[in-house]
Design an enzyme around this catalytic site. Sequence first.
Site, PDB file in Angstrom:
ATOM      1  CD  GLU A   1      -2.964  -1.079   2.325  1.00 12.17           C
ATOM      2  OE1 GLU A   1      -2.932  -0.119   3.118  1.00 12.17           O
ATOM      3  OE2 GLU A   1      -3.843  -1.958   2.376  1.00 12.17           O
TER       4      GLU A   1
ATOM      5  CD  GLU B   1      -3.356  -5.940   4.202  1.00  8.86           C
ATOM      6  OE1 GLU B   1      -4.196  -5.113   4.623  1.00  8.86           O
ATOM      7  OE2 GLU B   1      -2.127  -5.745   4.231  1.00  8.86           O
TER       8      GLU B   1
HETATM    9  C1  FCB Z   1      -4.250  -2.113   5.652  1.00  2.68           C
HETATM   10  C2  FCB Z   1      -2.833  -2.402   6.120  1.00  2.68           C
HETATM   11  C3  FCB Z   1      -2.746  -3.427   7.222  1.00  2.68           C
HETATM   12  C4  FCB Z   1      -3.887  -3.305   8.205  1.00  2.68           C
HETATM   13  C5  FCB Z   1      -5.211  -3.234   7.496  1.00  2.68           C
HETATM   14  C6  FCB Z   1      -6.394  -3.149   8.418  1.00  2.68           C
HETATM   15  O1  FCB Z   1      -4.318  -0.828   5.129  1.00  2.68           O
HETATM   16  O2  FCB Z   1      -2.061  -2.851   5.044  1.00  2.68           O
HETATM   17  O3  FCB Z   1      -1.498  -3.323   7.820  1.00  2.68           O
HETATM   18  O4  FCB Z   1      -3.662  -2.249   9.046  1.00  2.68           O
HETATM   19  O5  FCB Z   1      -5.231  -2.130   6.640  1.00  2.68           O
END
Ligand code: FCB
Length: 450
Positions: A167, A353
């Site tokens: 990110e 994620e």
């Molecule tokens: C993302 C991050 C991760 C975590 C999630 C909830 O933006 O990559 O580290 O904090 O959100």
Amino acid sequence: MTRHPLFPQGFLWGAATSAYQIEGSPLADGAGPSNWHRFTHTPGHVSGSDTGDLACDHYRRWRDDILLMKQLGLKAYRFSLAWSRIVPDGTGSVNRKGLDFYRRLIDTLNDEGIEPFVTLHHWDLPAVLEDQGGWSQRDSAQWFAGYAEQVFKAFNGQVRFWSTFNEPWVIVDAGYLHTVHPPALGSVQHAARAAHNLLRAHGAAVQAFRAVGSGQIGLVVNLEPKYAATHEPDDVAAMARMHSYMNCQFLDPALLGSYPIQLDEVYGTGWQQQFPPADMEMIHQPIDFLGINYYSRGIVHNDPTATPFGASPVRPERVEYTDMGWEVFPEGLRICLLWVQKRYGNIPLYITENGAAFADPPVQDGCIHDPRRMAYYRLHLQSALDALRKGVPLRGYFAWSLLDNFEWTAGYSKRFGLIGVDYITQARTLKDSALFYRRVIESNGQAIWE
Ligand code: FCB
């Protein structure tokens, strides 16, 4: 019984974490301080003054955590390396003990048949490098490529999947444009430079990988489908600006070799002229896969007072929100996956994620009952499967997160884990969502329909 379509054979089912959020022992065995270590130790930055000093104590409990992964039936584990453990001064000599921690982890994962899916940088930068200007400095591309090269050599053949950054948009937006993450600069000029240098660093690391590494390398971005609050042209234009800024800012240069034109409206016309044109060649390197982090969508309306985008968020009523205040919007995952394929072609995709923070009840009969998190996973997996059936080359899915952990400025107040962590005793407890996810993995997806 209706047979529903399943995920393809060999689909990579995993769970994700990051170094600073779970490891603890930030200065152990010769590690240098990171920007996040320093930031959390400066009063006023993190809810409850929480720090990552202990976190999930994974630095010492990693063997037990791998046993938990086995118990869930994970095929892959996504985690990040702490640069400041491996190269404490940011550049220069390698700290053997720091590298050894990851070597033990990686060897054990491989022995247990769990694929290590390694992120080189998940936000924790050696503090000395932040002192030298961090990502606003052009040298940062070489700093990063130097560190990456050491790691590629050290783990050559042991790791098949590498990502350069997690990110980069958050690094820039929260740390350089705003002041919520380190280095808390709050400057449009620094944000533009940091974004560009992160992309150069990504390209330089990919070049180093092609020279000394083996396996596959990709980039992980967070995406959100953007919606305009109304059909008014001003709101639609605001939506387009936010879409370019968040969704295209990193993917366009990395995959298409140019910045989206609407970024001029955020960084100012001519902002790119400060950079040598040859930079784009370095940025635009072929990569092997793309990682997508998906949590929610964004609705915006035109708002000239909100600089530099001229857009502000709108929060719909009568929808479900997680504890982070993020709207639960499962179809957004399918929309993102289809959009990526349409704009960038058939590059293999991983959902790196996806998950939800909800307050959990106390442990009951050895379990934590978290029906809302379970429903969140079920609906998002159905949405991902929908995209797969429409032809998106989706190769894997990682739940965020394996464990409850240090959620950045929210500290330990938000729980994202499949596994609950008692921060006093460090006891781990499987949640219902973990048992559900185990059934999903075992049945290669059939359980999402049950
Ligand atoms: C993302 C991050 C991760 C975590 C999630 C909830 O933006 O990559 O580290 O904090 O959100």
